[in-house]
Scaffold this active site. Structure first.
Site, PDB file in Angstrom:
ATOM      1  N   CYS A  68       0.799  -1.028   0.196  1.00 59.89           N
ATOM      2  CA  CYS A  68      -0.314   0.009   0.094  1.00 59.89           C
ATOM      3  C   CYS A  68       0.944   1.397  -0.034  1.00 59.89           C
ATOM      4  O   CYS A  68       1.590   1.865   1.389  1.00 59.89           O
ATOM      5  CB  CYS A  68      -1.103  -0.055   1.231  1.00 59.89           C
ATOM      6  N   CYS A  71       0.617   3.876   2.869  1.00 61.53           N
ATOM      7  CA  CYS A  71       0.341   3.273   3.883  1.00 61.53           C
ATOM      8  C   CYS A  71       2.110   3.525   4.306  1.00 61.53           C
ATOM      9  O   CYS A  71       2.834   4.009   5.238  1.00 61.53           O
ATOM     10  CB  CYS A  71       0.280   1.586   4.105  1.00 61.53           C
TER      11      CYS A  71
END
Ligand SMILES: [Zn+2]
Length: 144
Positions: A68, A71
Site C-alpha cells: 500500500c 501506508c
C-alpha cells in the site's frame, strides 16, 4: 503519590508498573530489560494484540500493508508521532496482510486505518493517511 501506570512491555508483553514521573526516564522492562515506552512504533500481531491492549496508556494502531503506497508514505509521519507522544500514547503497527484474521475482527475496510484504544476499548478511528499536525490535532481532540 499517584498510583503507578501499568504498561505492557512491547517486547515480552510483561506488565510493568511505572510511576508517572519516571515515564520520561526511558524505563526498562523488569523482565526483559527492553524499553517499556519506546520512542518508535512497535509491532502488533494476532499473538500480542490482547496483551498490548492492556495497561493505562492509550494505544494508537496503524493498520497497514507493504503493498500500500499511502501506508508506506505515512510511515515516517507515524514514526515522528511516536517520538513526540512518547510516554503519553503507545504507537503500534499492524500488518494487515500477516494478520488477516485480526484485521477482519477489527473491521478494517481500507488502509491505512488508525484505531485508538483506551482501556482496551476502541474510542476513535480514522481512515486514510494524514500529515503530522493533523494527526496530533486529532489525538489532542481525543485527550492525548
Ligand atoms: Zn519486556
Amino acid at each position: 503519590m499517584p498510583a503507578p501506570l501499568l504498561i505492557p512491555c512491547p517486547s515480552c508483553n510483561g506488565l510493568n508498573r511505572i510511576p508517572g514521573e519516571r515515564l520520561g526516564d526511558s524505563p526498562r522492562c523488569g523482565r526483559c530489560k527492553s524499553a517499556v515506552v519506546p520512542d518508535t512504533p512497535f509491532t502488533l500481531s494476532q499473538t500480542n494484540f490482547a496483551s498490548q491492549l492492556k495497561g493505562d496508556l492509550p494505544l494508537l494502531v496503524d493498520v497497514w500493508a507493504s503493498w500500500c503506497g499511502p501506508c508506506r508514505s505515512f510511515a515516517p509521519t507515524f514514526e515522528q508521532a511516536a517520538a513526540q507522544l512518547q510516554g503519553r500514547c503507545r504507537l503500534a503497527k499492524l500488518d494487515s496482510e500477516g494478520n488477516q484474521q485480526l484485521s477482519a475482527q477489527l473491521g478494517i475496510r481500507s488502509i491505512p486505518s488508525l484505531i485508538l484504544f483506551r482501556g482496551g476499548v476502541e474510542v476513535a478511528r480514522q481512515s486514510g493517511a494524514m500529515p503530522l499536525p493533523q494527526l496530533l490535532a486529532w489525538l489532542r481532540g481525543q485527550g492525548i
